[in-house]
Design an enzyme around this catalytic site. Structure first.
Site, PDB file in Angstrom:
ATOM      1  N   ALA A  71      51.168  29.099  49.464  1.00  0.00           N
ATOM      2  CA  ALA A  71      52.335  27.957  49.618  1.00  0.00           C
ATOM      3  C   ALA A  71      51.775  26.853  50.154  1.00  0.00           C
ATOM      4  CB  ALA A  71      53.323  28.529  50.730  1.00  0.00           C
ATOM      5  N   ASP A  72      52.347  25.702  50.051  1.00  0.00           N
ATOM      6  CA  ASP A  72      51.910  24.307  50.360  1.00  0.00           C
ATOM      7  C   ASP A  72      52.953  23.365  50.539  1.00  0.00           C
ATOM      8  OD1 ASP A  72      49.141  22.841  50.534  1.00  0.00           O
ATOM      9  OD2 ASP A  72      50.665  21.538  49.643  1.00  0.00           O
ATOM     10  N   THR A  73      52.993  22.710  51.748  1.00  0.00           N
ATOM     11  CA  THR A  73      54.083  22.049  51.961  1.00  0.00           C
ATOM     12  C   THR A  73      53.573  20.357  52.016  1.00  0.00           C
ATOM     13  OG1 THR A  73      54.801  23.548  53.318  1.00  0.00           O
ATOM     14  CG2 THR A  73      55.899  21.418  53.871  1.00  0.00           C
TER      15      THR A  73
END
Length: 195
Positions: A71-73
């Site tokens: 995941a990456d935000t």
């Protein structure tokens, strides 16, 4: 099936625990390479790189079926992408841009799963949430930055922390802003029989 989170984020760990998923943590430390331009493409690309990295490390050495969650935000305002602040000055600058306006938070997620004796499979998606921030004074911004909370957060704030005092409204998934659209993750895993 063994579940591996390719992240050291305490917030992502907390969200997985919250819905009762048992998992191991194996953060990807591979250097991120951004080749895309739009926020949604960038978070998908980075989540994919993390999932592929860990999936590759586990490879055939895993004796059981597994799924990796990468995941990456990022935060985006008027097309400008904001990652984690480099220092306090950078954090103040970011918050000055966000205060009194609406912005978007994008989280990309990649599921990489492998059954014994089969090639790995991948599924990537993203979520976007709109966040509106109340106007903030320069003193409020400095005080918040001095708390230390924004330093490892995309956009220099934690919606689940002290910054909640400045959140006027949210449209979309709150957990996405925290760092993982956990409801969507669960549904995507369920659809693919990965739970």
């Amino acid at each position: 099936m063994k579940i591996i989170l390719a992240s050291a984020s305490p917030r992502r760990k907390e969200l997985l625990k919250q819905i009762g998923i048992s998992f191991k943590t194996m953060p990807s430390i591979k250097e991120e390479k951004i080749t895309k331009n739009t926020p949604e493409e960038i978070v998908e690309e980075l989540s994919y790189q993390k999932a592929v990295d860990i999936c590759g490390q586990l490879g055939d050495s895993m004796k059981e079926d597994f799924v990796v969650i990468g995941a990456d935000t990022i935060v985006s305002i008027w097309g400008e992408i904001m990652g984690k602040p480099a220092d306090k000055e950078d954090a103040c600058e970011m918050l000055s841009k966000l205060q009194g306006k609406s912005h978007q938070v994008y989280t990309g997620v990649t599921l990489a799963w492998k059954y014994k004796d089969t090639p790995a499979m991948f599924h990537t998606f993203h979520e976007c949430s709109d966040v509106t921030v109340y106007p903030m004074t320069e003193e409020e911004i400095k005080s918040y930055v001095n708390s230390g909370e924004p330093m490892d957060k995309a956009g220099a704030y934690a919606v689940q922390g002290k910054f909640a005092a400045y959140i006027q409204g949210i449209c979309g998934d709150y957990n996405n802003i925290v760092g993982l659209p956990i409801g969507r993750v669960y549904q995507e895993m369920k659809q693919r029989n990965l739970l």
